[in-house]
Each structure stands twice: as structure tokens, then as C-alpha cells.
Design a protein around this motif. Structure first.
Motif, mmCIF file in Angstrom:
data_model
loop_
_atom_site.group_PDB
_atom_site.id
_atom_site.type_symbol
_atom_site.label_atom_id
_atom_site.label_comp_id
_atom_site.label_asym_id
_atom_site.label_seq_id
_atom_site.Cartn_x
_atom_site.Cartn_y
_atom_site.Cartn_z
ATOM 1 N N GLU A 117 0.837 -1.192 0.000
ATOM 2 C CA GLU A 117 0.000 0.000 0.000
ATOM 3 C C GLU A 117 0.876 1.248 0.000
ATOM 4 N N THR A 118 0.506 2.213 -0.808
ATOM 5 C CA THR A 118 1.309 3.428 -0.907
ATOM 6 C C THR A 118 1.169 4.275 0.355
ATOM 7 N N ALA A 119 2.169 5.047 0.637
ATOM 8 C CA ALA A 119 2.163 5.910 1.821
ATOM 9 C C ALA A 119 1.106 7.002 1.672
ATOM 10 N N PRO A 120 0.463 7.400 2.778
ATOM 11 C CA PRO A 120 -0.480 8.524 2.714
ATOM 12 C C PRO A 120 0.271 9.833 2.515
ATOM 13 N N ASP A 121 -0.466 10.889 2.231
ATOM 14 C CA ASP A 121 0.147 12.211 2.081
ATOM 15 C C ASP A 121 0.372 12.799 3.474
ATOM 16 N N THR A 208 -0.468 -6.726 16.732
ATOM 17 C CA THR A 208 0.061 -7.581 15.670
ATOM 18 C C THR A 208 0.779 -6.698 14.666
ATOM 19 N N ILE A 209 2.017 -7.066 14.353
ATOM 20 C CA ILE A 209 2.796 -6.290 13.396
ATOM 21 C C ILE A 209 3.391 -7.242 12.373
ATOM 22 N N GLU A 210 3.326 -6.841 11.108
ATOM 23 C CA GLU A 210 3.766 -7.687 9.993
ATOM 24 C C GLU A 210 4.817 -6.946 9.185
ATOM 25 N N PHE A 211 5.709 -7.710 8.545
ATOM 26 C CA PHE A 211 6.873 -7.124 7.901
ATOM 27 C C PHE A 211 6.984 -7.634 6.464
ATOM 28 N N PRO A 212 6.480 -6.856 5.500
ATOM 29 C CA PRO A 212 6.497 -7.310 4.118
ATOM 30 C C PRO A 212 7.856 -7.213 3.442
ATOM 31 N N HIS A 240 -9.423 0.371 18.783
ATOM 32 C CA HIS A 240 -8.851 -0.532 17.795
ATOM 33 C C HIS A 240 -8.377 0.321 16.616
ATOM 34 N N SER A 241 -7.155 0.081 16.186
ATOM 35 C CA SER A 241 -6.614 0.883 15.087
ATOM 36 C C SER A 241 -5.720 0.030 14.200
ATOM 37 N N ARG A 242 -5.541 0.502 12.981
ATOM 38 C CA ARG A 242 -4.566 -0.093 12.073
ATOM 39 C C ARG A 242 -3.582 0.995 11.667
ATOM 40 N N ALA A 243 -2.382 0.611 11.272
ATOM 41 C CA ALA A 243 -1.359 1.619 10.958
ATOM 42 C C ALA A 243 -0.343 1.030 9.987
ATOM 43 N N GLU A 248 10.980 6.985 3.761
ATOM 44 C CA GLU A 248 10.807 8.336 3.225
ATOM 45 C C GLU A 248 10.461 8.286 1.739
ATOM 46 N N GLN A 249 10.903 7.214 1.060
ATOM 47 C CA GLN A 249 10.627 7.068 -0.370
ATOM 48 C C GLN A 249 9.272 6.405 -0.622
ATOM 49 N N GLY A 250 8.556 6.027 0.450
ATOM 50 C CA GLY A 250 7.222 5.470 0.300
ATOM 51 C C GLY A 250 7.156 3.958 0.254
ATOM 52 N N GLU A 251 8.237 3.261 0.636
ATOM 53 C CA GLU A 251 8.239 1.802 0.624
ATOM 54 C C GLU A 251 7.643 1.276 1.928
ATOM 55 N N LEU A 252 6.658 0.389 1.832
ATOM 56 C CA LEU A 252 5.978 -0.148 3.009
ATOM 57 C C LEU A 252 6.914 -1.071 3.788
ATOM 58 N N LEU A 253 7.103 -0.771 5.084
ATOM 59 C CA LEU A 253 8.014 -1.540 5.926
ATOM 60 C C LEU A 253 7.303 -2.323 7.017
ATOM 61 N N ALA A 254 6.122 -1.882 7.429
ATOM 62 C CA ALA A 254 5.403 -2.591 8.494
ATOM 63 C C ALA A 254 3.912 -2.310 8.385
ATOM 64 N N ILE A 255 3.123 -3.324 8.736
ATOM 65 C CA ILE A 255 1.665 -3.231 8.817
ATOM 66 C C ILE A 255 1.293 -3.563 10.251
ATOM 67 N N SER A 256 0.544 -2.692 10.899
ATOM 68 C CA SER A 256 0.297 -2.826 12.331
ATOM 69 C C SER A 256 -1.202 -2.803 12.624
#
Length: 264
Positions: A117-121, A208-212, A240-243, A248-256
């Protein structure tokens, strides 16, 4: 002592290891959970071959830890041809402080390839304030730099569903690791704190944290990283939240995904 100095003390080929949780990382009355979770993850990663990437880590903060001696231990629940399921615990005084379930998997060839998923603005690091140098800011947060560009400042009475901005380690300049990502994500307070108009305790319950991404070699802990949380539901003192965390270049590193308590 800095986070990476403690991580460096973790040994290979250990079923259990006692390690010292340092002073200077308080989160209210407890030791910073992101530090404890990072230790548990690093402990697991050093016990298995490097091709077992930590894919998902489900964490329960069972009780508040404190500075001082703590013991890490693990057991393998199941080992398949490419996936390991491992339970890990952090104990103090023979009591469980943190329990985790890790899914570690080797890479396999696949026809499926969907980009993250792309980074938000989140604007830029120059477009938002850092946390104030105030008594209400927890001790551990002084180890990080923040720029809040999504949502309001904690305890500012500004409701909204999103909260985040930019974050980095303030003093540590190391190769980025999975353990460091864990601490960067948890360095952010629960996303409901801007809703409050005065300070109140809040803490993670489960996480829960995931690392793509496997290749972290381009990144340094002193680089800026983008973070944003989205509140899915909050009521009755729980939320309950997701994050996500992006480079900085917009590469997804973690899904939380996090459930948390708030005492207000």
C-alpha cells in the motif's frame, strides 16, 4: 543505554537468556513496550537461520515490565517445510510480562506479486511540530524525533480518525532492523490521544505487526520514516486501530494492528 546496545547483548543458539532492561525507557509506570517487543523479536531472529524472515508477530502485553533483569525464552510450536510457528515470552520474577506468537517464513517462488500500500500524504518533516518538551511526554519518547502532520497533538481535544507523521531515532545511527521497526511503530502513542483534552493513561493491550520487506539494507535508524494510524473503533475505554510504517521514499516496511486501553 540505547536500544541497539541492548539488542547487541542477545546471543545466538539460546533457548533462554537473561538480559537487563535499562533505565531511561519508562512509559508511565511501565517499561516501554516497544523496547520489550523489539528484544523478543531480535531474540527469536538470532535463534534461527537468516532465511526465516519474521512475517508476523502477535504480541500481548500481559503485565508492566520494569528496568532490571528479564528472561527471554521460546518454544517451537510447529516447523513446516518453509514456516516456523514460535512462541516467545519475556519474564520478570517468574511472571510473564510479554507473550508473543511469531510466524517466520522462508521466501518461496510465487505467481502473486502485489506491491505494498502506498504511503499517505503526510506532507514533509518541516510541516509539523515535534512533541513538546513537557512533563507529560513519556521518558522513552525522548529517544525519538517526531513530526506530527496527521491529526492533532495528544491531549489537544482534536477528534479525528487519523494520527501520525514522521519518526526516527534521535541518537542512534544503525542499520535498520526488524527490531528497530518494532520500536519505531510502538513509539507512537495510541491514535485516540488527540481526542482527549487533558492527559490520561493509555496503553497497548494486544498488537500484531507484519513485515512485508526483507531488504532493509538501504535504511538507517536515523532516517525519517512515515507513520499513520487509522482508528477503526473506540468506546468503553478500549480502541482498535490499524497503521503502517513507510520509508521516506514510500516503501511499506510494516503493517500494524493494535487494541489499546484508554482511561478517560
Amino acid at each position: 543505554m540505547q536500544l541497539h546496545q541492548t539488542l547487541a547483548l542477545i546471543e545466538d543458539n539460546k533457548n533462554n537468556q537473561t538480559i537487563e532492561l535499562p533505565e531511561g525507557w519508562a512509559q508511565g509506570r511501565a517499561f516501554f513496550g516497544g523496547f520489550s517487543a523489539a528484544l523478543a523479536a531480535q531474540f527469536l531472529l538470532q535463534q534461527f537461520p537468516a532465511d526465516y524472515h519474521l512475517r508476523s508477530f502477535a504480541i500481548s502485553f500481559v503485565a508492566p515490565a520494569a528496568p532490571g533483569a528479564a528472561t527471554l525464552s521460546y518454544r517451537v510450536l510447529r516447523q513446516g517445510s518453509s514456516v516456523l510457528q514460535v512462541a516467545v515470552e519475556l519474564l520478570q520474577n517468574d511472571q510473564v510480562m510479554l507473550a508473543g506468537l511469531a510466524s517466520m517464513g522462508k521466501a518461496r517462488s510465487s505467481m502473486v506479486n502485489v506491491s505494498g500500500e502506498t504511503a499517505p500524504d503526510l506532507k514533509t518533516v518541516n510541516d509539523g511540530p515535534g512533541l513538546p518538551d513537557a512533563e507529560i511526554v513519556p521518558e522513552f519518547a525522548k529517544h525519538y524525533d517526531y513530526r506530527i502532520t496527521s491529526g492533532g497533538m495528544p491531549f489537544s481535544g482534536q477528534p479525528g480518525r487519523t494520527f501520525g507523521g514522521w519518526v526516527r531515532f534521535r541518537h542512534e545511527q544503525q542499520q535498520l532492523t526488524t527490531a528497530a521497526i518494532i520500536s519505531l511503530v510502538d513509539a507512537w502513542p495510541p491514535a485516540v490521544l488527540p481526542h482527549l483534552n487533558k492527559p490520561a493513561p493509555a496503553s497497548s493491550l494486544t498488537w500484531t505487526i507484519e513485515f512485508p520487506n526483507r531488504d532493509l539494507s538501504p535504511f538507517n535508524t536515523h532516517d525519517w520514516f512515515q507513520y499513520e494510524a487509522f482508528i477503526e473503533h473506540a468506546a468503553d475505554g478500549y480502541g482498535h486501530s490499524r497503521a503502517g510504517l513507510w520509508s521516506e521514499q514510500g516503501e511499506l516496511l510494516a503493517i500494524s494492528r493494535q487494541s489499546f486501553t484508554v482511561f478517560a
